[in-house]
Every structure is written in structure tokens, then in C-alpha cells.
Design a protein around this motif. Structure first.
Motif, PDB file in Angstrom:
ATOM      1  N   LEU A 130      25.329  13.871  58.167  1.00  0.00           N
ATOM      2  CA  LEU A 130      26.010  15.150  58.423  1.00  0.00           C
ATOM      3  C   LEU A 130      26.010  15.450  59.920  1.00  0.00           C
ATOM      4  CD1 LEU A 130      27.314  17.784  57.452  1.00  0.00           C
ATOM      5  CD2 LEU A 130      25.048  18.719  57.129  1.00  0.00           C
ATOM      6  N   ALA A 176      30.896  17.490  58.448  1.00  0.00           N
ATOM      7  CA  ALA A 176      31.013  17.688  57.008  1.00  0.00           C
ATOM      8  C   ALA A 176      32.321  17.156  56.443  1.00  0.00           C
ATOM      9  CB  ALA A 176      30.886  19.171  56.698  1.00  0.00           C
ATOM     10  N   GLU A 177      33.291  16.906  57.301  1.00  0.00           N
ATOM     11  CA  GLU A 177      34.589  16.516  56.771  1.00  0.00           C
ATOM     12  C   GLU A 177      34.692  15.006  56.572  1.00  0.00           C
ATOM     13  OE1 GLU A 177      36.805  18.009  55.424  1.00  0.00           O
ATOM     14  OE2 GLU A 177      36.402  20.081  55.928  1.00  0.00           O
ATOM     15  N   GLY A 178      35.604  14.622  55.671  1.00  0.00           N
ATOM     16  CA  GLY A 178      35.751  13.215  55.340  1.00  0.00           C
ATOM     17  C   GLY A 178      36.797  12.512  56.195  1.00  0.00           C
ATOM     18  N   TYR A 179      36.777  11.199  56.133  1.00  0.00           N
ATOM     19  CA  TYR A 179      37.741  10.391  56.875  1.00  0.00           C
ATOM     20  C   TYR A 179      38.297   9.295  55.987  1.00  0.00           C
ATOM     21  CZ  TYR A 179      36.013  12.613  61.080  1.00  0.00           C
ATOM     22  OH  TYR A 179      35.671  13.526  62.020  1.00  0.00           O
ATOM     23  N   ARG A 180      39.498   8.870  56.341  1.00  0.00           N
ATOM     24  CA  ARG A 180      40.092   7.686  55.759  1.00  0.00           C
ATOM     25  C   ARG A 180      40.408   6.737  56.881  1.00  0.00           C
ATOM     26  NH1 ARG A 180      43.598   7.530  50.745  1.00  0.00           N
ATOM     27  NH2 ARG A 180      42.709   9.181  49.509  1.00  0.00           N
ATOM     28  N   THR A 190      38.891   9.024  50.471  1.00  0.00           N
ATOM     29  CA  THR A 190      38.277   9.720  51.598  1.00  0.00           C
ATOM     30  C   THR A 190      36.763   9.613  51.463  1.00  0.00           C
ATOM     31  OG1 THR A 190      40.063  11.269  51.299  1.00  0.00           O
ATOM     32  CG2 THR A 190      38.415  11.838  52.909  1.00  0.00           C
ATOM     33  N   TYR A 229      33.012  10.823  52.692  1.00  0.00           N
ATOM     34  CA  TYR A 229      32.269  11.901  53.343  1.00  0.00           C
ATOM     35  C   TYR A 229      30.876  11.396  53.670  1.00  0.00           C
ATOM     36  CZ  TYR A 229      36.044  14.567  51.478  1.00  0.00           C
ATOM     37  OH  TYR A 229      37.296  15.014  51.192  1.00  0.00           O
ATOM     38  N   TYR A 230      30.149  12.172  54.455  1.00  0.00           N
ATOM     39  CA  TYR A 230      28.803  11.728  54.821  1.00  0.00           C
ATOM     40  C   TYR A 230      27.922  11.557  53.593  1.00  0.00           C
ATOM     41  CZ  TYR A 230      27.067  16.419  53.950  1.00  0.00           C
ATOM     42  OH  TYR A 230      26.717  17.598  53.343  1.00  0.00           O
ATOM     43  N   ASP A 231      28.232  12.274  52.498  1.00  0.00           N
ATOM     44  CA  ASP A 231      27.381  12.183  51.307  1.00  0.00           C
ATOM     45  C   ASP A 231      28.051  11.441  50.149  1.00  0.00           C
ATOM     46  OD1 ASP A 231      29.248  14.091  50.841  1.00  0.00           O
ATOM     47  OD2 ASP A 231      27.877  15.595  50.044  1.00  0.00           O
ATOM     48  N   SER A 232      29.187  10.775  50.414  1.00  0.00           N
ATOM     49  CA  SER A 232      29.882  10.073  49.324  1.00  0.00           C
ATOM     50  C   SER A 232      29.106   8.872  48.827  1.00  0.00           C
ATOM     51  CB  SER A 232      31.241   9.557  49.785  1.00  0.00           C
ATOM     52  OG  SER A 232      32.054  10.581  50.205  1.00  0.00           O
ATOM     53  N   LEU A 243      26.852   8.647  45.273  1.00  0.00           N
ATOM     54  CA  LEU A 243      27.433   8.497  43.933  1.00  0.00           C
ATOM     55  C   LEU A 243      27.982   7.088  43.737  1.00  0.00           C
ATOM     56  CD1 LEU A 243      27.357  10.649  41.822  1.00  0.00           C
ATOM     57  CD2 LEU A 243      29.792  10.955  42.117  1.00  0.00           C
ATOM     58  N   GLY A 257      24.868  20.640  53.313  1.00  0.00           N
ATOM     59  CA  GLY A 257      25.148  20.494  51.890  1.00  0.00           C
ATOM     60  C   GLY A 257      26.641  20.460  51.620  1.00  0.00           C
ATOM     61  N   ALA A 282      29.262  22.529  53.561  1.00  0.00           N
ATOM     62  CA  ALA A 282      29.061  22.557  55.013  1.00  0.00           C
ATOM     63  C   ALA A 282      30.358  22.736  55.793  1.00  0.00           C
ATOM     64  CB  ALA A 282      28.360  21.275  55.463  1.00  0.00           C
ATOM     65  N   SER A 283      31.477  22.207  55.243  1.00  0.00           N
ATOM     66  CA  SER A 283      32.718  22.315  56.007  1.00  0.00           C
ATOM     67  C   SER A 283      33.187  23.764  56.093  1.00  0.00           C
ATOM     68  CB  SER A 283      33.809  21.431  55.411  1.00  0.00           C
ATOM     69  OG  SER A 283      34.113  21.858  54.112  1.00  0.00           O
ATOM     70  N   ILE A 325      29.891  25.627  58.509  1.00  0.00           N
ATOM     71  CA  ILE A 325      29.777  25.354  59.946  1.00  0.00           C
ATOM     72  C   ILE A 325      30.691  26.273  60.773  1.00  0.00           C
ATOM     73  CG2 ILE A 325      30.142  23.593  61.727  1.00  0.00           C
ATOM     74  CD1 ILE A 325      29.029  21.560  59.661  1.00  0.00           C
ATOM     75  N   THR A 355      33.772  13.841  44.702  1.00  0.00           N
ATOM     76  CA  THR A 355      33.339  12.548  45.236  1.00  0.00           C
ATOM     77  C   THR A 355      34.079  11.384  44.604  1.00  0.00           C
ATOM     78  OG1 THR A 355      31.583  12.758  43.637  1.00  0.00           O
ATOM     79  CG2 THR A 355      31.022  13.225  45.910  1.00  0.00           C
ATOM     80  N   THR A 411      39.063  18.761  52.104  1.00  0.00           N
ATOM     81  CA  THR A 411      39.711  17.459  52.128  1.00  0.00           C
ATOM     82  C   THR A 411      39.689  16.703  50.798  1.00  0.00           C
ATOM     83  OG1 THR A 411      37.724  16.782  53.278  1.00  0.00           O
ATOM     84  CG2 THR A 411      39.697  16.986  54.577  1.00  0.00           C
ATOM     85  N   ASP A 471      41.468  19.819  58.856  1.00  0.00           N
ATOM     86  CA  ASP A 471      40.980  18.525  58.397  1.00  0.00           C
ATOM     87  C   ASP A 471      41.793  18.026  57.210  1.00  0.00           C
ATOM     88  OD1 ASP A 471      38.682  17.832  60.066  1.00  0.00           O
ATOM     89  OD2 ASP A 471      37.923  19.755  59.369  1.00  0.00           O
ATOM     90  N   ARG A 505      44.765  16.352  58.511  1.00  0.00           N
ATOM     91  CA  ARG A 505      44.410  15.066  59.115  1.00  0.00           C
ATOM     92  C   ARG A 505      44.230  13.997  58.029  1.00  0.00           C
ATOM     93  NH1 ARG A 505      39.615  13.021  59.264  1.00  0.00           N
ATOM     94  NH2 ARG A 505      38.504  14.967  59.020  1.00  0.00           N
ATOM     95  N   VAL A 506      43.489  14.357  56.952  1.00  0.00           N
ATOM     96  CA  VAL A 506      43.189  13.363  55.926  1.00  0.00           C
ATOM     97  C   VAL A 506      44.419  13.051  55.090  1.00  0.00           C
ATOM     98  CG1 VAL A 506      41.890  12.993  53.805  1.00  0.00           C
ATOM     99  CG2 VAL A 506      40.742  13.837  55.829  1.00  0.00           C
TER     100      VAL A 506
END
Lengths: 345, 382
Positions: A169, A174-178, A269, A271-274, A277, B34, B37-38, B41, B195, B221, B249, B252-253
Motif C-alpha cells: 500500500l 491504494a489504486e490498481g493498475y493494468r 486490474t 491492486y496492492y492486496d490482490s 486471493l 485497507g 484506502a482509495s 487517502i 478482487t 477501479t 483512477d 486511467r484503468v
């Protein structure tokens, strides 16, 4: 549901299953050699994917600082141990691996126009950053307690997982990326369309599995790992260092995790916590293989992937329930068919 | 001896100083880590920009992180009211956390302003919710905006996909109720997880139902996943999202795959495009300018604006409360609650507040606009 939908779902399930299969193999490997239930496996998926995304965006990935920090800690630990043992000559090698390498990588990353690199080079950069974290993690977290009971190792794994999620994090936000797909090609195979990325995922998984099989079957290091997995004390008597076996195992686990992340991030996508799972589904597959059998674990992973795809069509609200409930009949079946052996402590 | 007397003098002075400059303590609990968070923050960043002084009183913010966890949120508010003796509590970020905090706020008779969306946080205003206010629009306000747009565009059949949690379920209930009354049929009802790595199965089923439009109820996202899958499967019809995706975001995604998507949102999202006569325009731009000055261009999100609006409410209510009581006392907290309930025609970043004893949100139609994603940016739909 008609045949075409079944084909699309099957393709989807096999793509995800291939990723779960890689993770299941890594989990089985780590457990067999070091008795660690490697919960942070999924974090390497997320770290790999997000480091690649950072590189692709031309940002210096924060994981390189983690690499440097971990390198410093390992250098201090190993350096002190070497001094205490009176082997001051080894200091140079320790410094080179743990300090010079991260610093050189950092310098290189700062000098290179990251966003303009070819995708293959970006992937290589992500691997160079994230994979060494595996053996470093073993040295810092697990090696000092390598002889501890499985339960202690499990608890430490949970702690390592939480620490890595928290750091994730901090590093990635907190946001995801592709990330961009490796290939935009589409192939018409009979009635269905197969995307290039799917082919990449399945082929890479197959190549990696074959490579692992060759590694374990043909090379001296692979055989050493197998020997350690079969009998730790016996292997030790034959001169196989448990510390080396542990580091090598974690290197492979980190490599597999990072590659999985790189492969999956164009599909979804991340995320830092993906990672957790995804890793957990790999774990379900590993359990199907009894944390011992590689082929059954890989088959179990494909089963998990297919089950996930079809249950998302029929009963999407209960998809996760269905996938994780699979573990109960498997455990019942395993406990009925296998002879239980008390673990020697 | 001399040292001792100096010390005594210094201490007396220090106490005198605190007495003269009694400050207002504002307790904040938010989800900076957690799953939420998005949202948390930008809210935390916004707290740094909120008024430092109101009515000549220094405002002291005590910010705690609840890690998107309900138990921690309750622990935080307990600590804020019992140890820090705060005059008002702001937060938390998510609806489950805010709902759980209501009991403590009521018990300690401390006014609380939530930043979460669920209408149940302030409805109905009963003995406990007497103390609770909130700044985000109710889901009902947003879903009627969507349905209005659907009926205007002659959409009869809608396929729904939502998060497999309280967010998706809440939206489904909300949407179903109004849609059926307006003659819109929901032909598919699917769920997915934040997820998930694939929603192909759900999307195939939705397309097989041949709807006129798709409606995806997810936040942030992760809500891009079904839309990307729809595009991949060749869907070219209309897609609706909720205001939960209204941050940059998401653009962007989702990229080009989300072109043309409709969603309802708070006016702050398209503040610069609002007509000059709109009462929200000036106050929303104030927030955007303040946030972007601190965190860079394009960094602002609608979630932080909910936190900002609680500062707007305090700015309006605190001077009134100060007339009747001193900060730090139960009387002040009661007076502040009373003053919050009587805030009238106060423009925030998300709308114009008109509180009343039965409405602790106080928003009307001015709190929402329809927005379309066009050329990778938010565009106001007339």
C-alpha cells in the motif's frame, strides 16, 4: 447455456487455472523443501505486476528501495555471522550480492528512460527487482527459525504476508493498475476467439512447468532440492546446506510469483492486496495435491479455474463460496485415503 | 529556589494560556488503509486543508486510521470521545464503520458527521441519529438520476451487475424499487467481487438476456472489470455506472473501454463545466483549487470533497454554537448539534445543505448531475 458459451468459459477457466497452477507448484515446492506454508506467495504476484506497471509509467518503482533495505539487513546478518566464524574473506562476496547489486540496479534504473523500454525489457527489470526479494526474505524471516514447528512457520508467514501487504500500500498506493498486453493478436479457432494474452499465459505456464521438471530432474541443484524435500536430515548429511536449499526454493517461488503477476496484469486490474486471493486459490489447488504432488496440484489448479469460470456464469454471487468449499470434500477424501503420519518434531 | 519559582511561574503561564485559547477538538476516524484506502487517502489529505480557525477558536484535528475495519472505527471513536474529549467526530469513510459508530456518538452525546453514503446512517432521525449527520448524497438520489436518464432514453430492459457485498446489494434493492415503479425491467442480476480476475461468465449471461442497457454498481477501479469484459465481448450499447467510480483512477484503468459511460455524480466532479449561476460552482471550485494546490493538478477526487463538506458544515455551525457555550463542555456539544441541524442554504462542494430536525443530510436536486465519460474525461450531460 450453449456450446459457444461453454467454450468461452472453458477458455477463461484454463487461463486463470494456468496462473493458479504456477502458484500451486510454488507452494508445494516451498512446503516440501522448507515446511513453510508460504502465504506471501500472492504478494509476489502483486509486487511483480505493480512493479511492472510502475516501470511502464516511467516511475522509479518503490520496490527497489525495499530491495536495498532488505539487502542491507541481509548484509549485516550474514556479515556478522561471517565475522563471528572468522571468515572475513566472505565479506566481499556478501557485500557484492546484497549491497552492490541493489545499488547498481538503482543506479541503472535512475539512468534509464524506463517508460521507453521495450515491454520485454520492462518485464526483465521487474523480475530483477522483485525476484531477489524471495531469497532475502528467506534469510531474514525464515532462516533464523528454520527448525521451528510448522505452526510457528505458518504464523510467521501470516506476519510476513501482512507486512508485505502494508508495504505494498505504501509503495503502490491504494489504486490498481493494468499493464499493456504482450500481444493484441486474436486467433479464430473453430467457433471461438482466443486472445494473444491467453496463449501467452498458457504457453508460459507450460514452459515454466517443463523447465521446472527439467531443473529438478537434470541439474545438481534441482536434485539437491528434491533430496532436501524427501529427507532434510539425510540431505544435510550428504552435504546439502539447508540454508542454500531454502534460499534457492524461495528464489524459485519469487520467480514464479513475479512471472504470474506479469502474466496476469494485462488481463485484470491488480491492486496492492490482490495477490492474497489469487495465492489462496493456488493454495486450494496445492491442497488438492496434498501439498506434495506437483501433477495433482496442477490439475487441481485447472479444476479451480474452470469451477470459478462456470460458477460465475450460473451463480455469480456464490462464486467464491463454491471455489473455497471445494476444499472440504478434498480434505475429507484425503484424510480417508491417505495414511496419516505424525510430523516428527 | 529561583529555579523552582521560575518553573511555577512558567506552569501558571502555560495553564493560563490554555484557558485563554480554549480550542475546539475535532476527532477524525477514516480508512486510510485497507480496502477503502482509495477513499480514505484523499479524505485524510482534505483534513489538512480544512479550516484551522473558526469564530476565533483554534481547531485541533485528531486523525486516527481505522484500516477500513468496523471494530477499529468503534475503538477510535471511543478513544476520541473518552480520552481526547472531542467536541465533534468526523468520519468514517465507509457505511459499515459509520453505522457502528452511531451508538458511541449518541451515548457520549457528541455530534458526528459521517462521510459514508448509506442513507441508514441518518434515516430515520431517531433518538440515536439525533446526533448523527452526513455529507454524501443518498444512493436513492443517485439511482433516481440514473432511472430518469434511462426513461428519457427509452430504455426498457436493464441488466444489472454489482459487487457481491453491501454496496452491490444496497444498489440492487434501491435500483429495483424505483426502476419497477417506472416500468423498467431488470432482466439479469449478477454479482462479482472486487478482487475477481475475470467476469466473463457474468457478462455472457447478461448479454444473453438481450438488455437495452447495462448497469454496473461497483466502486472505484474494480468497477472497470465488467465494462472491459463487455467491450471484449462486443457490447456496444449504453453502460451506466454509479458515482462510486467518479475518480480519475477509474478513467486511467478503464481507458478507451469506458468511453460513453453514463453516471450520476456530485457536481464537484464537473465543477468547471457548471453554469455560472449554479450555487455549488464557486464552493466546489474553492475545494478543487485548495486540493490541487497542495497535491498537484488532477489529483482531486469526489471522496475528499465529502470530508471538505463536513468542514463547510462546521464553519457554518461553530460560530452559532460558540454564542451559547464554551468548547470542551457537554453544553457546547449540544449547542453544536443544534446549530448543525439549523444549517440553511450553505453551499458545499457536493450541493447545498438545508438541514432540518428530520433531514440530517439536507441535500436536494442540486447535489447531483449526470456525467458522461467523453474523450477520457468527465463531461456534464445537460
Amino acid at each position: 447455456m450453449d456450446f459457444q458459451i461453454a467454450l468461452i468459459l472453458g477458455q477463461d477457466g484454463i487461463t486463470n487455472g494456468a496462473i493458479y497452477a504456477l502458484l500451486a507448484l510454488a507452494l508445494v515446492l516451498v512446503f516440501a523443501v522448507t515446511r513453510v506454508i508460504f502465504i506471501p506467495q500472492g504478494e509476489f504476484v502483486a509486487y511483480g505486476a505493480l512493479t511492472l506497471a510502475m516501470v511502464g509509467n516511467g516511475v522509479l518503482p518503490a520496490t527497489v528501495w525495499l530491495l536495498l533495505g532488505a539487502g542491507v539487513v541481509v548484509a549485516v546478518l550474514d556479515g556478522m555471522a561471517a565475522l563471528r566464524a572468522g571468515q572475513s574473506k566472505r565479506l566481499i562476496a556478501i557485500m557484492a550480492v546484497n549491497l552492490a547489486y541493489p545499488l547498481a540496479l538503482l543506479g541503472l534504473l535512475k539512468a534509464m528512460p524506463l517508460a521507453e523500454l521495450a515491454l520485454a525489457l520492462q518485464v526483465l527489470v521487474a523480475l530483477l527487482i522483485v525476484v531477489p526479494l524471495g531469497p532475502m526474505m528467506y534469510r531474514i524471516v525464515y532462516q533464523p527459525i528454520a527448525e521451528a514447528p510448522v505452526l510457528v512457520l505458518l504464523i510467521v508467514s501470516v506476519a510476513a504476508h501482512l507486512a508485505m501487504v502494508g508495504l505494498g500500500l505504501l509503495f503502490f498506493g491504494a489504486e490498481g493498475y493494468r499493464t499493456p498486453a504482450f500481444s493484441d493478436a486474436r486467433f479464430e479457432v473453430g467457433p471461438m476467439t482466443v486472445t494473444g494474452q491467453t496463449v501467452w499465459v498458457v504457453m508460459s505456464s507450460l514452459v515454466l512447468i517443463v523447465a521446472l521438471a527439467l531443473f529438478f530432474g537434470r541439474t545438481i541443484y534441482g536434485k539437491a532440492l528434491r533430496a532436501t524435500a524427501i529427507n532434510r536430515n539425510g540431505a544435510r548429511l550428504m552435504g546439502i546446506s539447508p540454508a542454500l536449499a531454502g534460499k534457492l526454493t524461495f528464489f524459485l517461488a519469487a520467480l514464479i510469483g513475479t512471472l504470474s503477476g506479469v502474466l496476469i496484469s494485462p488481463i485484470t486490474t491488480i491492486y496492492y492486496d490482490s495477490g492474497f486471493l489469487i495465492g489462496l486459490k493456488g493454495f486450494v489447488a496445492a491442497i488438492i495435491g496434498g501439498l506434495a504432488s506437483y501433477p495433482i496440484a496442477a490439475g487441481g489448479a485447472i479444476l479451480v479455474g474452470l469451477l470459478e469460470a462456470f460458477s460465475s456464469f450460473w451463480a455469480s454471487a456464490y462464486k467464491e463460496v463454491i471455489v473455497f468449499t471445494l476444499i472440504i470434500p478434498v480434505l475429507v477424501w484425503r484424510s480417508l485415503t491417505s495414511h496419516h503420519m505424525e510430523e516428527e518434531e | 529556589m529561583k529555579f523552582k519559582s521560575t518553573l511555577v511561574a512558567a506552569m501558571t503561564l502555560a495553564f493560563a494560556a490554555t484557558a485563554a485559547h480554549a480550542q475546539i477538538n475535532v476527532g477524525v476516524t477514516l480508512s486510510a488503509t485497507g480496502p477503502a484506502a482509495s477513499l480514505g487517502i484523499p479524505e485524510r489529505n482534505t483534513v489538512d486543508l480544512m479550516p484551522k480557525e473558526i469564530g476565533g477558536q483554534k481547531i485541533n484535528y485528531i486523525v486516527l486510521d481505522d484500516a477500513s475495519d468496523t471494530t477499529s472505527a468503534v475503538k477510535n471513536i471511543r478513544k476520541l470521545v473518552s480520552e481526547d474529549k472531542v467536541d465533534v467526530v468526523l468520519g468514517s469513510t465507509t457505511s459499515p464503520n459509520s453505522l457502528a459508530m452511531i451508538d458511541v456518538a449518541a451515548e457520549s452525546k457528541t455530534p458526528m458527521i459521517s462521510w459514508a453514503a448509506s442513507s441508514r446512517i441518518v434515516e430515520p432521525v431517531d433518538e440515536k441519529r439525533h446526533w448523527v449527520f452526513k455529507t454524501p448524497q443518498n444512493d436513492a438520489q443517485m439511482s433516481t438520476a440514473i432511472i430518469e436518464h434511462m426513461t428519457n432514453n427509452n430504455i426498457k430492459n436493464v441488466a444489472f451487475i454489482g459487487f457481491a457485498d453491501a454496496y452491490g446489494e444496497g444498489w440492487y434493492e434501491q435500483f429495483k424499487g424505483v426502476a419497477e415503479a417506472r416500468g423498467i425491467k431488470i432482466v439479469a442480476n449478477e454479482r462479482f467481487n472486487r478482487t475477481d480476475t475475470s467476469v466473463t461468465g457474468q457478462v455472457l449471461k447478461m448479454m444473453a438476456a438481450r438488455p437495452d442497457a447495462m448497469f454496473s454498481a461497483g466502486s472505484g477501479t474494480p468497477a472497470a472489470l465488467p465494462q472491459k469484459a463487455l467491450k471484449e465481448r462486443g457490447w456496444t450499447g449504453k453502460v451506466y455506472q454509479t458515482h462510486g467510480v467518479a475518480n480519475n483512477d477509474f478513467l486511467r484503468v478503464c481507458g478507451a473501454d469506458c468511453e460513453g459511460t453514463f453516471l450520476p455524480a456530485g457536481p464537484v466532479l464537473v465543477a468547471a463545466q457548471l453554469p455560472d449561476g449554479n450555487p455549488v460552482k464557486a464552493s466546489a471550485l474553492t475545494y478543487i483549487d485548495a486540493y490541487e494546490a497542495a497535491h498537484g493538478k488532477g489529483s482531486v477526487s469526489t471522496f475528499g470533497a465529502h470530508a471538505w463538506d463536513s468542514g463547510v458544515l462546521l464553519n457554518a455551525a461553530v460560530p452559532v454554537a460558540l454564542k451559547s457555550a464554551k468548547p470542551g463542555t457537554p453544553e457546547f456539544r449540544a449547542a453544536l448539534r443544534e446549530a448543525l441541524e439549523n444549517v440553511k442554504e450553505t453551499p458545499g462542494a457536493h450541493g447545498v445543505f438545508n438541514m432540518s430536525p428530520t433531514d440530517h443530510l439536507g441535500f436536494d436536486q442540486r447535489s447531483r448531475v449526470m456525467v458522461q465519460i467523453s474523450n477520457g474525461a468527465w463531461k456534464l450531460v445537460e
